[in-house]
Design an enzyme around this catalytic site. Structure first.
Site, PDB file in Angstrom:
ATOM      1  N   ARG A  41      76.546  -3.857  27.837  1.00 26.84           N
ATOM      2  CA  ARG A  41      76.662  -2.416  28.105  1.00 26.84           C
ATOM      3  C   ARG A  41      77.197  -2.116  29.505  1.00 26.84           C
ATOM      4  O   ARG A  41      77.749  -1.049  29.748  1.00 26.84           O
ATOM      5  CB  ARG A  41      75.292  -1.733  27.948  1.00 26.84           C
ATOM      6  CG  ARG A  41      74.732  -1.762  26.546  1.00 26.84           C
ATOM      7  CD  ARG A  41      73.510  -0.863  26.433  1.00 26.84           C
ATOM      8  NE  ARG A  41      72.513  -1.171  27.436  1.00 26.84           N
ATOM      9  CZ  ARG A  41      71.551  -2.078  27.270  1.00 26.84           C
ATOM     10  NH1 ARG A  41      71.493  -2.774  26.144  1.00 26.84           N
ATOM     11  NH2 ARG A  41      70.667  -2.298  28.221  1.00 26.84           N
ATOM     12  N   CYS A 132      54.577  -5.392  41.660  1.00 25.32           N
ATOM     13  CA  CYS A 132      54.771  -4.646  42.908  1.00 25.32           C
ATOM     14  C   CYS A 132      53.447  -4.220  43.542  1.00 25.32           C
ATOM     15  O   CYS A 132      53.274  -4.323  44.773  1.00 25.32           O
ATOM     16  CB  CYS A 132      55.672  -3.434  42.669  1.00 25.32           C
ATOM     17  SG  CYS A 132      55.225  -2.443  41.222  1.00 25.32           S
ATOM     18  N   SER A 162      59.490   5.371  40.288  1.00 28.84           N
ATOM     19  CA  SER A 162      60.531   4.341  40.321  1.00 28.84           C
ATOM     20  C   SER A 162      60.030   3.029  39.754  1.00 28.84           C
ATOM     21  O   SER A 162      60.828   2.191  39.308  1.00 28.84           O
ATOM     22  CB  SER A 162      61.048   4.135  41.750  1.00 28.84           C
ATOM     23  OG  SER A 162      59.985   3.806  42.630  1.00 28.84           O
ATOM     24  N   HIS A 246      54.521   2.950  46.441  1.00 31.56           N
ATOM     25  CA  HIS A 246      53.191   2.915  45.835  1.00 31.56           C
ATOM     26  C   HIS A 246      52.123   3.039  46.928  1.00 31.56           C
ATOM     27  O   HIS A 246      52.285   2.495  48.022  1.00 31.56           O
ATOM     28  CB  HIS A 246      52.967   1.600  45.094  1.00 31.56           C
ATOM     29  CG  HIS A 246      53.745   1.451  43.832  1.00 31.56           C
ATOM     30  ND1 HIS A 246      54.542   2.447  43.308  1.00 31.56           N
ATOM     31  CD2 HIS A 246      53.837   0.389  42.962  1.00 31.56           C
ATOM     32  CE1 HIS A 246      55.091   2.021  42.172  1.00 31.56           C
ATOM     33  NE2 HIS A 246      54.682   0.777  41.945  1.00 31.56           N
TER      34      HIS A 246
END
Length: 341
Positions: A41, A132, A162, A246
């Site tokens: 793609r 994360c 995100s 975060h």
């Protein structure tokens, strides 16, 4: 690092993959050739690196022979299929998905915390990049654990959108515009609840024990990285309407007493940590003002537990796309390159 390395980035057109390319350039990693890879793609697209536009190549039939490093960030299924191919071709894979994190024979690495785990890695193999939320948590926990030995970690995460990828970021922006424009009820596209102006206590799939997989990742990974299989970790993961960065509220119990002043000093001297901890308005870090677009883990609101039980409270923020993913991956590559693989 005088040697140059051929580096493949798998998922180069994704949010983390694009950031990996940027971080490789920013940190001046010695790249002889960058090979951006993605699915069919993305053919026709290109990435910018050192002032050049480099066409994206298709992953499916790519031959990894001659690649020194392959940085993967295209989802667990992609890593499951293609990371072994890269290793068989002689590359070191640094995988940013959950596919290999819990295998005993795969090191799970945060360079500021457990670089010794890389000692067993040869000139090919797989290293897992942690979740994360786990990365920023263990960077702050490590010096405290070394000093006073953690017994229990209770953490509530406030995770930016995100963390769910580019589509989720676009969804948050769309929903925010709709609300601020007074267009009526928000209609979420991919989530059960809207991101905008909301807090959602649900990230990843629910498990049989009632916790989500995101919460259990923090439990499993913290124990593995700190080499403390008996450490009691309890997590609640919440999605909040923040674009990048975060945040975590952390409550610690330790074997030995550790004063807040001692904790501040230990954290000030810890690699990768910046302490911003003043009892005044603005004397603490936030995702938007400190963490976003930086590689540092920020710690504030350091205080002793009001119950006299060898406890501490912390507030931790970091950019989840950079330190929580892309930068940590590049730091692992740097650590391996520094030993002249």
């Amino acid at each position: 690092m005088s040697r140059q390395y051929r580096v493949a980035v798998v998922g180069a057109t994704g949010l983390v993959g694009e950031t990996m390319v940027s971080v490789l350039e920013e940190r001046e990693f010695p790249v002889s050739e960058l090979v951006p890879l993605a699915s069919e793609r993305s053919l026709g697209r290109s990435v910018s690196f050192r002032g050049r536009s480099i066409p994206v190549r298709e992953l499916q039939d790519f031959d990894f022979a001659g690649c020194d490093f392959a940085l993967f960030s295209a989802g667990a299924a992609v890593s499951r299929e293609h990371a072994p191919r890269a290793v068989a071709a002689g590359a070191i894979v640094i995988d940013n998905t959950s596919e290999f994190r819990y295998r005993e024979d795969v090191p799970l690495v945060v360079p500021e915390v457990n670089p010794e785990a890389l000692a067993a890695v040869g000139t090919s193999g797989i290293i897992a990049n942690p979740n994360c939320s786990t990365i920023q948590l263990v960077v702050a926990l490590k010096p405290l654990h070394d000093a006073a030995v953690l017994e229990r970690v209770d953490v509530a995460t406030y995770q930016s959108v995100s963390g769910a990828g580019r589509t989720a970021l676009e969804e948050l922006a769309r929903q925010s515009i709709e609300v601020l424009s007074g267009r009526g009820p928000i209609e979420p596209v991919n989530e059960a609840k809207p991101f905008a102006f909301n807090c959602i206590p649900h990230i990843d799939a629910f498990q049989d024990n009632g916790y989500t997989r995101e919460e259990m990742k923090i439990v499993w990974e913290t124990r593995k990285i700190l080499q403390s299989p008996g450490l009691r970790v309890n997590a609640t993961a919440v999605r909040v309407p923040v674009f990048y960065g975060h945040s975590e509220v952390v409550h610690l119990s330790m074997q030995r007493p550790l004063a807040a002043s001692q904790a501040r000093e230990l954290l000030r001297n810890a690699p990768g940590v910046t302490v911003l901890d003043e009892p005044r308005t603005g004397g603490y870090p936030t995702a938007a003002t400190e963490a976003a677009n930086r590689d540092t883990v920020y710690v504030g609101r350091i205080r002793e537990d009001l119950a006299p039980d060898r406890g501490l409270n912390l507030w931790i923020v970091a950019d989840n796309v950079r330190k929580g993913a892309a930068t940590n991956s590049v730091q692992i590559a740097e650590a391996l390159a520094s030993r002249s693989i």
